[in-house]
Design a protein around this motif. Sequence first.
Motif, PDB file in Angstrom:
ATOM      1  N   THR A 242       3.002  -9.338   4.995  1.00  0.00           N
ATOM      2  CA  THR A 242       3.107  -9.503   6.442  1.00  0.00           C
ATOM      3  C   THR A 242       3.580  -8.202   7.084  1.00  0.00           C
ATOM      4  N   TYR A 243       2.895  -7.800   8.145  1.00  0.00           N
ATOM      5  CA  TYR A 243       3.275  -6.574   8.858  1.00  0.00           C
ATOM      6  C   TYR A 243       2.697  -6.643  10.268  1.00  0.00           C
ATOM      7  N   PRO A 244       3.459  -6.236  11.311  1.00  0.00           N
ATOM      8  CA  PRO A 244       2.915  -6.206  12.675  1.00  0.00           C
ATOM      9  C   PRO A 244       1.916  -5.060  12.806  1.00  0.00           C
ATOM     10  N   MET A 245       0.629  -5.370  12.731  1.00  0.00           N
ATOM     11  CA  MET A 245      -0.388  -4.336  12.578  1.00  0.00           C
ATOM     12  C   MET A 245      -0.552  -3.445  13.803  1.00  0.00           C
ATOM     13  N   THR A 246      -0.063  -3.902  14.949  1.00  0.00           N
ATOM     14  CA  THR A 246      -0.098  -3.033  16.122  1.00  0.00           C
ATOM     15  C   THR A 246       0.632  -1.722  15.854  1.00  0.00           C
ATOM     16  N   ILE A 247       1.684  -1.775  15.043  1.00  0.00           N
ATOM     17  CA  ILE A 247       2.443  -0.561  14.725  1.00  0.00           C
ATOM     18  C   ILE A 247       1.551   0.457  14.031  1.00  0.00           C
ATOM     19  N   ALA A 248       0.570  -0.034  13.267  1.00  0.00           N
ATOM     20  CA  ALA A 248      -0.282   0.864  12.473  1.00  0.00           C
ATOM     21  C   ALA A 248      -1.596   1.202  13.175  1.00  0.00           C
ATOM     22  N   PHE A 249      -1.706   0.958  14.461  1.00  0.00           N
ATOM     23  CA  PHE A 249      -2.943   1.143  15.216  1.00  0.00           C
ATOM     24  C   PHE A 249      -3.527   2.541  14.996  1.00  0.00           C
ATOM     25  N   GLY A 250      -4.731   2.588  14.414  1.00  0.00           N
ATOM     26  CA  GLY A 250      -5.416   3.863  14.210  1.00  0.00           C
ATOM     27  C   GLY A 250      -4.883   4.700  13.075  1.00  0.00           C
ATOM     28  N   ALA A 251      -3.696   4.344  12.589  1.00  0.00           N
ATOM     29  CA  ALA A 251      -3.045   5.137  11.548  1.00  0.00           C
ATOM     30  C   ALA A 251      -3.014   4.435  10.206  1.00  0.00           C
ATOM     31  N   GLY A 252      -3.172   3.068  10.230  1.00  0.00           N
ATOM     32  CA  GLY A 252      -3.068   2.360   8.955  1.00  0.00           C
ATOM     33  C   GLY A 252      -3.390   0.885   9.029  1.00  0.00           C
ATOM     34  N   ASP A 253      -4.267   0.466   9.948  1.00  0.00           N
ATOM     35  CA  ASP A 253      -4.392  -0.968  10.211  1.00  0.00           C
ATOM     36  C   ASP A 253      -5.689  -1.601   9.721  1.00  0.00           C
ATOM     37  N   PHE A 254      -6.445  -0.919   8.858  1.00  0.00           N
ATOM     38  CA  PHE A 254      -7.662  -1.531   8.334  1.00  0.00           C
ATOM     39  C   PHE A 254      -7.437  -2.149   6.965  1.00  0.00           C
ATOM     40  N   SER A 255      -8.245  -3.170   6.671  1.00  0.00           N
ATOM     41  CA  SER A 255      -8.400  -3.716   5.332  1.00  0.00           C
ATOM     42  C   SER A 255      -9.810  -3.394   4.867  1.00  0.00           C
ATOM     43  N   SER A 256      -9.975  -3.231   3.537  1.00  0.00           N
ATOM     44  CA  SER A 256     -11.296  -2.952   3.011  1.00  0.00           C
ATOM     45  C   SER A 256     -11.342  -3.334   1.537  1.00  0.00           C
ATOM     46  N   SER A 257     -12.551  -3.387   1.002  1.00  0.00           N
ATOM     47  CA  SER A 257     -12.759  -3.751  -0.394  1.00  0.00           C
ATOM     48  C   SER A 257     -13.060  -2.507  -1.228  1.00  0.00           C
ATOM     49  N   PRO A 258     -12.894  -2.586  -2.563  1.00  0.00           N
ATOM     50  CA  PRO A 258     -13.314  -1.465  -3.415  1.00  0.00           C
ATOM     51  C   PRO A 258     -14.782  -1.114  -3.218  1.00  0.00           C
ATOM     52  N   ASN A 259     -15.624  -2.117  -3.060  1.00  0.00           N
ATOM     53  CA  ASN A 259     -17.049  -1.899  -2.822  1.00  0.00           C
ATOM     54  C   ASN A 259     -17.269  -1.043  -1.578  1.00  0.00           C
ATOM     55  N   ASP A 260     -16.642  -1.443  -0.467  1.00  0.00           N
ATOM     56  CA  ASP A 260     -16.828  -0.708   0.789  1.00  0.00           C
ATOM     57  C   ASP A 260     -16.223   0.685   0.736  1.00  0.00           C
ATOM     58  N   MET A 261     -15.079   0.827   0.094  1.00  0.00           N
ATOM     59  CA  MET A 261     -14.465   2.143   0.006  1.00  0.00           C
ATOM     60  C   MET A 261     -15.298   3.087  -0.862  1.00  0.00           C
ATOM     61  N   GLU A 262     -15.938   2.547  -1.888  1.00  0.00           N
ATOM     62  CA  GLU A 262     -16.855   3.376  -2.673  1.00  0.00           C
ATOM     63  C   GLU A 262     -18.049   3.800  -1.812  1.00  0.00           C
ATOM     64  N   THR A 263     -18.555   2.881  -1.010  1.00  0.00           N
ATOM     65  CA  THR A 263     -19.643   3.214  -0.086  1.00  0.00           C
ATOM     66  C   THR A 263     -19.221   4.318   0.866  1.00  0.00           C
TER      67      THR A 263
END
Length: 358
Positions: A242-263
């Motif tokens: 759990t984390y208030p994602m607004t704090i990470a706006f543009g700096a750390g607020d995405f989620s992704s998969s290994p598949n997508d990161m490899e892409t």
Amino acid sequence: MTTLHKLLPTFIVASSILFTSCSKDDDNTQPNNYTTVENLLNEINFQGYAIVTKNGNDLVRQGFGLANESTELPQDFNLAYRIGSVTKTLTSAAIVQLKRDGLINSFNQTLDEFDTEFPNGNQITIAQLLSHQSGIPDYQLVVEQAFEEGQTLDEADIYNVITDLIAENGLNFTPGTNKQYSNSNYLIAALLVQELSELPYHQYIQQKIFNPLDMTNSYKGANIININTHAQGYLNGNSNSTYPMTIAFGAGDFSSSPNDMETWINAVKTNWFTETEKTEIFAQDVPNGYLDFGLGWFTTQEGNTTMYWHGGDINGYWSMIGFIPEYDSTIVILSNKQDNTGLQRNTIIEQLLTNEFN
């Protein structure tokens, strides 16, 4: 003159908060005898999903440990992980796209061209934002404290916190004379994307990066993860996602998969950027044994081997993506076990550059 960071014997890694350094003398996770990437990851008790390729062949492509210890969900190529500051590679790419779209003319434009009231804005360029040369202080600890006290801030409020910090205390250094990792740079850059494109920041990333590359498991992170789509994050054996994602706006607020990161890595190392753009984005002529910042990417030089990469840390997770052109190597490491010290990432970088890519 800007400052480079010595790579060996100390590795300095980017996190969502600040740089953490660790000496090999202090690293109890150092493997005794390197054999394979898989054995390295097992020996340091890595938990997550790892992809490392070399000259078109997989050195490792598998999960380690469980994605959810309660449900015994295995790690998976298409499962989402919080990627923390790896988000910055997407934000910097969005700024490049703004330039392609004609919405900015140059990375050397100054902030006062977009906000006439930004303190010292006539001294700070877009390039200095993206390469952490702005001197703008980091907002994160101040804003996290505000959230702990019950305040609710959005990205515009955090922008005001940043300008207030500068107005009260000044910049940490004269822009362009030093380099200091600061999340403020990327929140400002994301707001710039939003203002100039006239689209929400995350929508712009979706339209310009995720959709063209068919990255279907990458999206804005929520304050509380969806355990049906995410690996559960852990800290010291306890769930910690759990984390208030607004704090990470543009700096750390995405989620992704290994598949997508490899892409994403494969696109970056081939043709997502033009050759001209690459010379601007990736730090050039880094001395042997040093690390330097480019526009959203780190360059580590060890002997004749150049590694371009970024790391991230956020509650319950740590991450690293990168590539090594000399070996046509792709590196994607997404962990769902928080490592506050950065020791695992440091060890992996050191061992790969020392034993696998040399």
